[in-house]
Design a protein around this motif. Structure first.
Motif, PDB file in Angstrom:
ATOM      1  N   GLN A 136       0.836  -1.197   0.000  1.00  0.00           N
ATOM      2  CA  GLN A 136       0.000   0.000   0.000  1.00  0.00           C
ATOM      3  C   GLN A 136       0.878   1.257   0.000  1.00  0.00           C
ATOM      4  O   GLN A 136       0.645   2.187  -0.763  1.00  0.00           O
ATOM      5  N   GLN A 137       1.886   1.292   0.849  1.00  0.00           N
ATOM      6  CA  GLN A 137       2.800   2.436   0.887  1.00  0.00           C
ATOM      7  C   GLN A 137       3.617   2.528  -0.408  1.00  0.00           C
ATOM      8  O   GLN A 137       3.909   3.612  -0.884  1.00  0.00           O
ATOM      9  N   ILE A 138       3.968   1.379  -0.958  1.00  0.00           N
ATOM     10  CA  ILE A 138       4.725   1.372  -2.211  1.00  0.00           C
ATOM     11  C   ILE A 138       3.874   1.952  -3.335  1.00  0.00           C
ATOM     12  O   ILE A 138       4.371   2.710  -4.173  1.00  0.00           O
ATOM     13  N   ARG A 139       2.586   1.641  -3.365  1.00  0.00           N
ATOM     14  CA  ARG A 139       1.698   2.221  -4.378  1.00  0.00           C
ATOM     15  C   ARG A 139       1.683   3.748  -4.270  1.00  0.00           C
ATOM     16  O   ARG A 139       1.694   4.457  -5.278  1.00  0.00           O
ATOM     17  N   VAL A 140       1.675   4.263  -3.059  1.00  0.00           N
ATOM     18  CA  VAL A 140       1.709   5.711  -2.849  1.00  0.00           C
ATOM     19  C   VAL A 140       3.033   6.281  -3.358  1.00  0.00           C
ATOM     20  O   VAL A 140       3.060   7.307  -4.043  1.00  0.00           O
ATOM     21  N   ALA A 141       4.135   5.606  -3.042  1.00  0.00           N
ATOM     22  CA  ALA A 141       5.457   6.073  -3.479  1.00  0.00           C
ATOM     23  C   ALA A 141       5.558   6.075  -4.999  1.00  0.00           C
ATOM     24  O   ALA A 141       6.059   7.031  -5.598  1.00  0.00           O
ATOM     25  N   VAL A 142       5.097   5.006  -5.639  1.00  0.00           N
ATOM     26  CA  VAL A 142       5.147   4.920  -7.099  1.00  0.00           C
ATOM     27  C   VAL A 142       4.287   6.027  -7.705  1.00  0.00           C
ATOM     28  O   VAL A 142       4.684   6.669  -8.680  1.00  0.00           O
TER      29      VAL A 142
ATOM     30  N   MET B 202      13.637   7.368   1.324  1.00  0.00           N
ATOM     31  CA  MET B 202      14.045   6.847   2.616  1.00  0.00           C
ATOM     32  C   MET B 202      12.851   6.122   3.220  1.00  0.00           C
ATOM     33  O   MET B 202      11.711   6.506   3.008  1.00  0.00           O
ATOM     34  N   SER B 203      13.138   5.078   3.979  1.00  0.00           N
ATOM     35  CA  SER B 203      12.061   4.322   4.609  1.00  0.00           C
ATOM     36  C   SER B 203      12.461   3.951   6.023  1.00  0.00           C
ATOM     37  O   SER B 203      13.625   3.677   6.294  1.00  0.00           O
ATOM     38  N   ASP B 204      11.462   3.922   6.881  1.00  0.00           N
ATOM     39  CA  ASP B 204      11.666   3.425   8.242  1.00  0.00           C
ATOM     40  C   ASP B 204      11.019   2.053   8.382  1.00  0.00           C
ATOM     41  O   ASP B 204      10.857   1.540   9.470  1.00  0.00           O
ATOM     42  N   GLY B 205      10.631   1.478   7.250  1.00  0.00           N
ATOM     43  CA  GLY B 205       9.982   0.176   7.253  1.00  0.00           C
ATOM     44  C   GLY B 205       8.472   0.280   7.236  1.00  0.00           C
ATOM     45  O   GLY B 205       7.788  -0.679   6.917  1.00  0.00           O
ATOM     46  N   ALA B 206       7.936   1.447   7.567  1.00  0.00           N
ATOM     47  CA  ALA B 206       6.494   1.640   7.565  1.00  0.00           C
ATOM     48  C   ALA B 206       6.079   2.704   6.556  1.00  0.00           C
ATOM     49  O   ALA B 206       5.108   2.540   5.842  1.00  0.00           O
ATOM     50  N   SER B 207       6.823   3.791   6.494  1.00  0.00           N
ATOM     51  CA  SER B 207       6.514   4.896   5.590  1.00  0.00           C
ATOM     52  C   SER B 207       7.674   5.118   4.640  1.00  0.00           C
ATOM     53  O   SER B 207       8.797   4.682   4.893  1.00  0.00           O
ATOM     54  N   VAL B 208       7.374   5.829   3.568  1.00  0.00           N
ATOM     55  CA  VAL B 208       8.390   6.188   2.582  1.00  0.00           C
ATOM     56  C   VAL B 208       8.472   7.706   2.567  1.00  0.00           C
ATOM     57  O   VAL B 208       7.455   8.390   2.505  1.00  0.00           O
ATOM     58  N   TYR B 209       9.688   8.223   2.630  1.00  0.00           N
ATOM     59  CA  TYR B 209       9.923   9.659   2.641  1.00  0.00           C
ATOM     60  C   TYR B 209      10.735  10.028   1.417  1.00  0.00           C
ATOM     61  O   TYR B 209      11.679   9.338   1.043  1.00  0.00           O
ATOM     62  N   GLU B 210      10.376  11.145   0.814  1.00  0.00           N
ATOM     63  CA  GLU B 210      11.065  11.632  -0.365  1.00  0.00           C
ATOM     64  C   GLU B 210      12.021  12.734   0.054  1.00  0.00           C
ATOM     65  O   GLU B 210      11.603  13.740   0.626  1.00  0.00           O
TER      66      GLU B 210
END
Length: 194
Positions: free
Chosen positions: A100-106, A123-131
């Motif tokens: 789900q988070q990967i879909r948001v990042a893509v 960057m990721s903390d394992g739960a969220s993706v940061y740009e």
């Protein structure tokens, strides 16, 4: 996707949970005769299994832009950008980020222009993706204890270019003609044997 800016503000990008697959970067136009890569070559370049490739195509996470599969026996053809996204997705999965988070990042990457791509670090903390778009952004994120894994998208781009330079590409126009010839030959053999 969370985007941390150098001035300590956190900005949220809102992307639909199921974004439609399209061109990753709107300002890039495919040239006629762009090479496509069959599933095994795309898997090798992205470092994924064929099962992952098939699942991601069927669920719309990363669909082939050169040619989609049309029924049994047809083969998908993936373009360079598709394989770049596949490799980024694989790296995010390896960090424990949810699909789900990967879909948001893509989706957020699709909104960016190609000129911005080389300067992005995910960057990721394992739960969220940061740009992150600067060294200060990365530093602020790591100092705040949020980032534990980073993906420099520009570096992934170069890796995919290098990997694809030694893998067999397919001209989609030539491949479609050969597939039709193979199908017709198989029908002739079947009639002659039957």
């Amino acid at each position: 996707m969370n985007a941390t800016r150098g001035d300590d503000r956190t900005e949220q990008s809102t992307v639909p949970a199921e974004p439609a697959q399209g061109v990753l970067f709107d300002d890039v136009v495919d040239t006629p005769g762009e090479l496509g890569y069959r599933g095994p070559a795309a898997c090798k370049a992205a470092g994924i299994t064929y099962r992952q490739l098939d699942y991601w195509a069927r669920t719309g996470l990363v669909e082939p832009s050169v040619r989609a599969a049309h029924g049994s026996g047809s083969q998908r053809l993936y373009g360079f950008r598709d394989i770049l996204v596949l490799k980024v997705v694989k790296r995010l999965l390896d960090t424990g980020v949810s699909l789900q988070q990967i879909r948001v990042a893509v989706g957020a990457l699709r909104e960016r222009g190609i000129d911005d791509l080389a300067g992005i670090t995910l960057m990721s903390d394992g739960a969220s993706v940061y740009e992150c778009t600067s060294a200060e952004d990365v530093f602020d994120l790591v100092q705040g204890g949020q980032g534990v894994f980073g993906i420099a998208v520009g570096r992934v781009w170069r890796e995919v270019e290098n990997d694809l330079s030694v893998l067999p590409g397919v001209d989609p126009a030539d491949d479609a003609a050969l597939a039709l010839q193979d199908e017709l030959a198989a029908r002739r053999r079947s009639r002659q044997a039957g």
